[in-house]
Motif scaffolding. Structure first.
Motif, PDB file in Angstrom:
ATOM      1  N   PHE A   1     -14.598  43.841 -24.621  1.00  0.00           N
ATOM      2  CA  PHE A   1     -13.932  43.011 -23.627  1.00  0.00           C
ATOM      3  C   PHE A   1     -13.621  43.306 -22.588  1.00  0.00           C
ATOM      4  O   PHE A   1     -12.596  44.062 -22.528  1.00  0.00           O
ATOM      5  N   GLY A   2     -14.624  43.510 -21.826  1.00  0.00           N
ATOM      6  CA  GLY A   2     -14.156  43.696 -20.247  1.00  0.00           C
ATOM      7  C   GLY A   2     -13.714  44.982 -19.651  1.00  0.00           C
ATOM      8  O   GLY A   2     -14.625  45.645 -20.389  1.00  0.00           O
TER       9      GLY A   2
ATOM     10  N   THR B   1      -6.854  49.644 -24.397  1.00  0.00           N
ATOM     11  CA  THR B   1      -6.911  49.498 -25.446  1.00  0.00           C
ATOM     12  C   THR B   1      -5.946  48.675 -26.139  1.00  0.00           C
ATOM     13  O   THR B   1      -5.889  48.453 -27.850  1.00  0.00           O
ATOM     14  N   HIS B   2      -5.375  48.044 -24.948  1.00  0.00           N
ATOM     15  CA  HIS B   2      -4.520  46.546 -25.804  1.00  0.00           C
ATOM     16  C   HIS B   2      -5.034  45.650 -25.979  1.00  0.00           C
ATOM     17  O   HIS B   2      -4.796  44.848 -26.385  1.00  0.00           O
ATOM     18  N   ARG B   3      -6.404  45.620 -25.413  1.00  0.00           N
ATOM     19  CA  ARG B   3      -7.471  44.242 -25.368  1.00  0.00           C
ATOM     20  C   ARG B   3      -6.369  43.636 -24.307  1.00  0.00           C
ATOM     21  O   ARG B   3      -6.836  41.735 -24.619  1.00  0.00           O
ATOM     22  N   SER B   4      -5.902  44.057 -22.764  1.00  0.00           N
ATOM     23  CA  SER B   4      -4.956  42.813 -22.373  1.00  0.00           C
ATOM     24  C   SER B   4      -5.750  41.378 -21.798  1.00  0.00           C
ATOM     25  O   SER B   4      -5.098  40.541 -22.312  1.00  0.00           O
ATOM     26  N   ALA B   5      -7.180  41.993 -21.715  1.00  0.00           N
ATOM     27  CA  ALA B   5      -6.872  40.054 -21.000  1.00  0.00           C
ATOM     28  C   ALA B   5      -8.267  39.178 -21.995  1.00  0.00           C
ATOM     29  O   ALA B   5      -8.270  38.214 -22.003  1.00  0.00           O
ATOM     30  N   THR B   6      -8.378  40.043 -23.390  1.00  0.00           N
ATOM     31  CA  THR B   6      -8.343  39.111 -24.390  1.00  0.00           C
ATOM     32  C   THR B   6      -7.970  38.591 -25.108  1.00  0.00           C
ATOM     33  O   THR B   6      -8.555  38.081 -26.759  1.00  0.00           O
ATOM     34  N   ASN B   7      -7.067  40.333 -25.601  1.00  0.00           N
ATOM     35  CA  ASN B   7      -6.304  39.725 -26.743  1.00  0.00           C
ATOM     36  C   ASN B   7      -5.648  38.700 -27.583  1.00  0.00           C
ATOM     37  O   ASN B   7      -4.471  38.083 -26.881  1.00  0.00           O
ATOM     38  N   PRO B   8      -5.939  37.788 -28.622  1.00  0.00           N
ATOM     39  CA  PRO B   8      -4.943  35.897 -28.794  1.00  0.00           C
ATOM     40  C   PRO B   8      -3.900  36.622 -29.941  1.00  0.00           C
ATOM     41  O   PRO B   8      -3.234  35.076 -29.998  1.00  0.00           O
ATOM     42  N   SER B   9      -3.695  37.739 -30.484  1.00  0.00           N
ATOM     43  CA  SER B   9      -2.697  37.354 -31.066  1.00  0.00           C
ATOM     44  C   SER B   9      -1.302  37.805 -30.673  1.00  0.00           C
ATOM     45  O   SER B   9      -0.593  37.826 -29.848  1.00  0.00           O
ATOM     46  N   GLY B  10      -0.683  37.610 -31.566  1.00  0.00           N
ATOM     47  CA  GLY B  10       1.593  36.996 -31.636  1.00  0.00           C
ATOM     48  C   GLY B  10       1.779  38.112 -30.403  1.00  0.00           C
ATOM     49  O   GLY B  10       2.393  38.053 -29.727  1.00  0.00           O
TER      50      GLY B  10
ATOM     51  N   ILE C   1       0.490  37.101 -26.910  1.00  0.00           N
ATOM     52  CA  ILE C   1       1.079  35.947 -26.318  1.00  0.00           C
ATOM     53  C   ILE C   1       2.348  35.879 -25.641  1.00  0.00           C
ATOM     54  O   ILE C   1       2.114  35.111 -24.774  1.00  0.00           O
ATOM     55  N   ALA C   2       3.723  36.512 -25.825  1.00  0.00           N
ATOM     56  CA  ALA C   2       4.973  36.329 -24.941  1.00  0.00           C
ATOM     57  C   ALA C   2       4.148  37.290 -24.095  1.00  0.00           C
ATOM     58  O   ALA C   2       4.650  36.955 -22.765  1.00  0.00           O
ATOM     59  N   GLU C   3       3.466  38.170 -23.370  1.00  0.00           N
ATOM     60  CA  GLU C   3       2.598  38.977 -22.025  1.00  0.00           C
ATOM     61  C   GLU C   3       2.577  37.667 -21.125  1.00  0.00           C
ATOM     62  O   GLU C   3       2.364  37.772 -20.711  1.00  0.00           O
ATOM     63  N   ILE C   4       1.397  36.843 -22.446  1.00  0.00           N
ATOM     64  CA  ILE C   4       0.241  35.282 -20.861  1.00  0.00           C
ATOM     65  C   ILE C   4       1.897  34.576 -20.883  1.00  0.00           C
ATOM     66  O   ILE C   4       1.545  33.968 -20.195  1.00  0.00           O
ATOM     67  N   THR C   5       2.324  34.905 -21.856  1.00  0.00           N
ATOM     68  CA  THR C   5       3.943  34.097 -21.500  1.00  0.00           C
ATOM     69  C   THR C   5       5.044  34.376 -19.882  1.00  0.00           C
ATOM     70  O   THR C   5       5.191  33.594 -19.434  1.00  0.00           O
ATOM     71  N   ARG C   6       4.890  35.353 -20.445  1.00  0.00           N
ATOM     72  CA  ARG C   6       5.514  36.397 -19.193  1.00  0.00           C
ATOM     73  C   ARG C   6       5.004  36.324 -18.002  1.00  0.00           C
ATOM     74  O   ARG C   6       5.882  36.250 -16.986  1.00  0.00           O
ATOM     75  N   GLU C   7       3.744  36.381 -17.887  1.00  0.00           N
ATOM     76  CA  GLU C   7       2.916  36.545 -17.089  1.00  0.00           C
ATOM     77  C   GLU C   7       2.720  35.529 -15.820  1.00  0.00           C
ATOM     78  O   GLU C   7       3.005  35.451 -14.865  1.00  0.00           O
ATOM     79  N   LEU C   8       2.699  34.235 -16.942  1.00  0.00           N
ATOM     80  CA  LEU C   8       2.336  32.959 -16.654  1.00  0.00           C
ATOM     81  C   LEU C   8       3.959  32.736 -15.517  1.00  0.00           C
ATOM     82  O   LEU C   8       3.887  31.001 -15.124  1.00  0.00           O
ATOM     83  N   ALA C   9       5.223  32.794 -16.692  1.00  0.00           N
ATOM     84  CA  ALA C   9       6.449  32.005 -16.286  1.00  0.00           C
ATOM     85  C   ALA C   9       7.008  32.127 -14.752  1.00  0.00           C
ATOM     86  O   ALA C   9       7.351  30.793 -13.917  1.00  0.00           O
ATOM     87  N   LYS C  10       6.102  32.823 -13.843  1.00  0.00           N
ATOM     88  CA  LYS C  10       6.972  32.665 -12.586  1.00  0.00           C
ATOM     89  C   LYS C  10       6.074  31.137 -11.875  1.00  0.00           C
ATOM     90  O   LYS C  10       6.319  30.537 -10.908  1.00  0.00           O
ATOM     91  N   LYS C  11       5.350  31.106 -12.615  1.00  0.00           N
ATOM     92  CA  LYS C  11       4.204  29.556 -12.093  1.00  0.00           C
ATOM     93  C   LYS C  11       4.681  28.467 -12.168  1.00  0.00           C
ATOM     94  O   LYS C  11       4.744  27.134 -11.660  1.00  0.00           O
ATOM     95  N   TYR C  12       6.002  28.930 -13.474  1.00  0.00           N
ATOM     96  CA  TYR C  12       6.313  27.061 -13.739  1.00  0.00           C
ATOM     97  C   TYR C  12       8.285  27.825 -14.089  1.00  0.00           C
ATOM     98  O   TYR C  12       8.071  27.518 -15.422  1.00  0.00           O
ATOM     99  N   LYS C  13       8.735  27.412 -13.294  1.00  0.00           N
ATOM    100  CA  LYS C  13       9.938  27.112 -13.309  1.00  0.00           C
ATOM    101  C   LYS C  13      10.854  26.498 -14.076  1.00  0.00           C
ATOM    102  O   LYS C  13      11.849  26.378 -14.392  1.00  0.00           O
ATOM    103  N   LYS C  14      10.032  25.435 -14.444  1.00  0.00           N
ATOM    104  CA  LYS C  14      11.020  23.941 -14.968  1.00  0.00           C
ATOM    105  C   LYS C  14      10.461  24.302 -16.485  1.00  0.00           C
ATOM    106  O   LYS C  14      11.011  22.942 -17.260  1.00  0.00           O
ATOM    107  N   SER C  15      10.345  25.248 -16.625  1.00  0.00           N
ATOM    108  CA  SER C  15       9.834  25.356 -18.270  1.00  0.00           C
ATOM    109  C   SER C  15      11.457  25.768 -19.021  1.00  0.00           C
ATOM    110  O   SER C  15      11.918  25.820 -18.511  1.00  0.00           O
TER     111      SER C  15
END
Length: 405
Positions: free
Chosen positions: A251-252, A257-266, A269-283
């Motif tokens: 995909f993409g 080789t890390h399938r950064s844009a599509t890989n849903p595995s463990g 998922i921490a990387e996705i959280t890290r990338e989105l954390a800047k938008k959600y300060k109250k988490s």
């Protein structure tokens, strides 16, 4: 010509052996039955069935007994398959635990054991395997000499001809290892070695959502990403045993080789959280982000957790759609540490798959839990054990085993 008749006398013997196996299989599937029930289920006459039953009793493959007074069948003898002549052993080599299980000939699990993995060195993994096997044998009351067959689940691609493992992911010590030969050296029995997700798929086919379905897939989302596929009722391994290695679907960016844009595995998922954390300060989520905490936060309504799971649902849906578009399966079962938790976000997965595909599959969550690999491994090992016991007790011809149920 006299030689034209060669082999004809063997036909009745072969037919009898086939019917003997059918009787035993019927008893293993249905439990204790009387002769008339067995005859009806397999379509044989009562005299023929009675004759076969007498022979199997003499071979010690089945036993007959009189039901108790409270049993509706008490007026007639009842027959059941002998379950403990030998047992089967299943081993699951995982990234967090090595698990083992002992099953009897009637596919009843007698014991399970789980030992934590603290090191991925091959020598350490071998020690933990021994610990798991020793514990499960002790708890079941059997010894290694009682084991007739072994099936082993491992991450990676398994060469079924050689037993060599490749692309083992986080357990890189297994790459290039002849795991079948290693197990033989350690436990004295040449095993069936199978990809772990393929074994989950066999488990689903025999005891899960895949029962009675000829075309389905398992998508495992956990510490890694993989799939098992059943086509026309048979486990599909592919040319090199690499069928279902969906991580490699490009995909993409095909060079990512890390399938950064599509890989849903463990590991993503921490990387996705890290990338989105800047938008959600109250988490409530804080570094280091663990999969368990992310899933819990999402269930509790945490905005960051919910945003992560929204992306996770999209990514899982892409892989479900990719599998379905190629092989047109009736069902996809979600498994793995993340996949089994998808009950609370299954709706967006189904919605997106329905939008992508003209003929979307059903999507279900596996109910086999952490034991899915062991369930499949016991299914394969027990089939082999039953065949070996039949051959040993009767001197019959071994039934071919192809590894799929």
């Amino acid at each position: 010509m006299k030689n034209a008749a060669v082999g004809i006398p063997a036909i009745p013997s072969l037919m009898r052996e086939i019917n003997e196996r059918r009787v035993i299989d019927t008893l293993r599937s249905n439990g204790a039955l009387h002769a008339a029930e067995i005859a009806r289920l397999i379509g044989l006459s009562k005299p023929t069935t009675s004759d076969i039953l007498r022979g199997l009793v003499d071979f010690n493959l089945i036993r007959e007994f009189e039901p108790g007074e409270g049993d509706s069948k008490r007026a007639r003898l009842v027959y059941e398959a002998v379950s403990d002549l030998k047992v089967s052993l299943a081993i699951d080599i995982g990234t967090r635990f090595i698990r083992a299980a002992i099953g009897d000939l009637n596919l009843t699990t007698r014991a399970e054991a789980s030992i934590p993995v603290k090191s991925f060195k091959l020598s350490d993994l071998t020690k933990v395997m021994h610990q798991a096997v020793d514990r499960v044998l002790k708890e079941s009351g059997y010894k290694l000499k009682d084991v007739a067959a072994i099936a082993v689940g491992t991450p990676g691609v398994v060469d079924q001809k050689t037993g060599i493992v490749s692309i083992a992911g986080t357990i890189s010590a297994l790459d290039g290892v002849n795991l079948a030969e290693l197990i033989r050296q350690e436990f004295g029995i040449y095993p069936t070695v199978e990809n772990d997700i393929n074994l989950v798929t066999v488990g689903e086919q025999s005891a899960g959502h895949g029962v009675g379905i000829n075309n389905f897939a398992v998508l495992s989302v956990g510490s890694g990403l993989g799939s098992g596929i059943v086509l026309n009722g048979k486990l599909h391994r592919g040319h090199r045993g690499a069928a279902g290695e969906v991580f490699y679907v490009p995909f993409g960016d095909p060079h990512d080789t890390h399938r950064s844009a599509t890989n849903p595995s463990g590991d993503r998922i921490a990387e996705i959280t890290r990338e989105l954390a800047k938008k959600y300060k109250k988490s409530t989520l804080v570094e280091p982000y663990s999969t368990i905490e992310i899933l819990k936060a999402a269930k509790d309504g945490d905005e960051l957790g919910r945003a992560v799971i929204e992306q996770e649902a999209e990514r899982i849906a892409l892989y479900v759609a990719a599998i379905s578009a190629i092989v047109d399966v009736e069902l996809v079962v979600l498994s793995g540490g993340i996949g089994r938790q998808a009950e609370f976000f299954i709706a967006p997965i189904r919605k997106l798959v329905n939008e992508i595909l003209p003929f979307p599959p059903k999507i279900e969550i596996s109910k086999l839990g952490d034991s899915g690999i062991l369930v499949g491994a016991l299914q394969i090992a027990t089939a082999q054990a039953c065949d070996l016991v039949f051959q040993t007790q009767t001197g019959g011809i071994p039934k071919p085993i192809d590894g799929s149920m």
